[in-house]
Design an enzyme around this catalytic site. Sequence first.
Site, PDB file in Angstrom:
ATOM      1  N   ASP A   1     -10.683   3.284   3.999  1.00 37.26           N
ATOM      2  CA  ASP A   1     -11.010   1.861   3.891  1.00 37.26           C
ATOM      3  C   ASP A   1     -12.523   1.658   3.773  1.00 37.26           C
ATOM      4  O   ASP A   1     -12.982   0.598   3.360  1.00 37.26           O
ATOM      5  CB  ASP A   1     -10.516   1.112   5.147  1.00 37.26           C
TER       6      ASP A   1
ATOM      7  N   LYS B   1       0.836  -1.206   0.000  1.00 36.06           N
ATOM      8  CA  LYS B   1       0.000   0.000   0.000  1.00 36.06           C
ATOM      9  C   LYS B   1       0.872   1.258   0.000  1.00 36.06           C
ATOM     10  O   LYS B   1       0.614   2.202  -0.745  1.00 36.06           O
ATOM     11  CB  LYS B   1      -0.939  -0.016   1.217  1.00 36.06           C
TER      12      LYS B   1
ATOM     13  N   GLN C   1      -4.378  -1.354   9.665  1.00 37.32           N
ATOM     14  CA  GLN C   1      -4.357  -2.691   9.060  1.00 37.32           C
ATOM     15  C   GLN C   1      -4.978  -3.714  10.024  1.00 37.32           C
ATOM     16  O   GLN C   1      -4.607  -3.785  11.195  1.00 37.32           O
ATOM     17  CB  GLN C   1      -2.914  -3.080   8.720  1.00 37.32           C
TER      18      GLN C   1
END
Length: 288
Positions: free
Chosen positions: A120, A53, A97
């Site tokens: 997200d 990412k 994460q």
Amino acid sequence: MTAQLIDGNALSRQLRTEVAQRAAALKARGTTPGLAVVLVGDNPASQVYVRNKVKACEDSGLHSVLEKYEAEMTEAALLARVQALNNDPSIHGILVQLPLPQHIDAQKVIEAISPAKDVDGFHIASAGALMTGMPGFWPCTPYGCMKMLESLNDGKGYDLKGKHAVVIGRSNIVGKPMALMLLAKNATVTICHSATSDLKAQTLQADVIVAAVGKRNVLTADMVKPGAVVIDVGMNRNDEGKLCGDVDFEGVKNVAGWITPVPGGVGPMTITMLLVNTLEAAERAAGT
Ligand code: NAP
């Protein structure tokens, strides 16, 4: 093979070029889009994901910060870091994460992220926005699947209006938001799950099938209507240890009209949509 391949790598390259151009334009006006990626603990798969990412951000001209913490980090300390990032004007997107260590309440951490920086799309406010058709951030994986559908027919898109879409899987991060996105485009949507009594009876009716289960060969050729679009979200390992999806690709490619491969399908699209969401967050913050 009769199906046309939906190439997630090629589509990602195209979308990332657009992201880089928009990021450069925003930078020229004084705002560099910034993503903070927070990793707690040393889960090896998570380490690979966050590295990818961060690299994707750098490649597209986005600023990114990787914050790594020991697995022993307290929930309070993590919540304090999220709050600091919420208040940091150089950061437009925050990604924590998952999975988090057991002693940390992941939902509490997600809810601590400002919805304006929830790239997200996991915050309850983002889920509510998707459900009600309000502006917000869409979860990256199903958003990427929608982009794949938009890319069909030489970019003219696949018209979902009146089509029957079957989503296999009902998780909060893939199955449910996927179903809502398809519904918003006027598909008639069926959601299947582990308690669905006759999966084949459902999938055989489908013009579009999205498999998001996490089990090999959930969808085989005898379960697919000729010409259907098949999108494979699953990430599994086959007997040789190679990455594979939920769909029996070798069989289904002879029946479907379009199909995504694994690897090289939905996977690259997920990171691409994270970049798109981060850029969007920065553009909104800059008022453009
Ligand atoms: P998840 O939370 O485990 O959800 C799996 C879903 O599949 C559940 O709703 C479950 O039903 C359903 N299911 C299980 N067995 C089934 C069966 N035999 N028939 C029909 N439905 C069944 O998984 P997830 O997070 O949504 O992820 C799904 C897959 O996508 C995984 O392989 C994951 O690694 C992959 N993934 C890939 C990407 C990417 O970027 N490519 C991103 C995210 C996830 P119940 O609700 O009844 O348990």
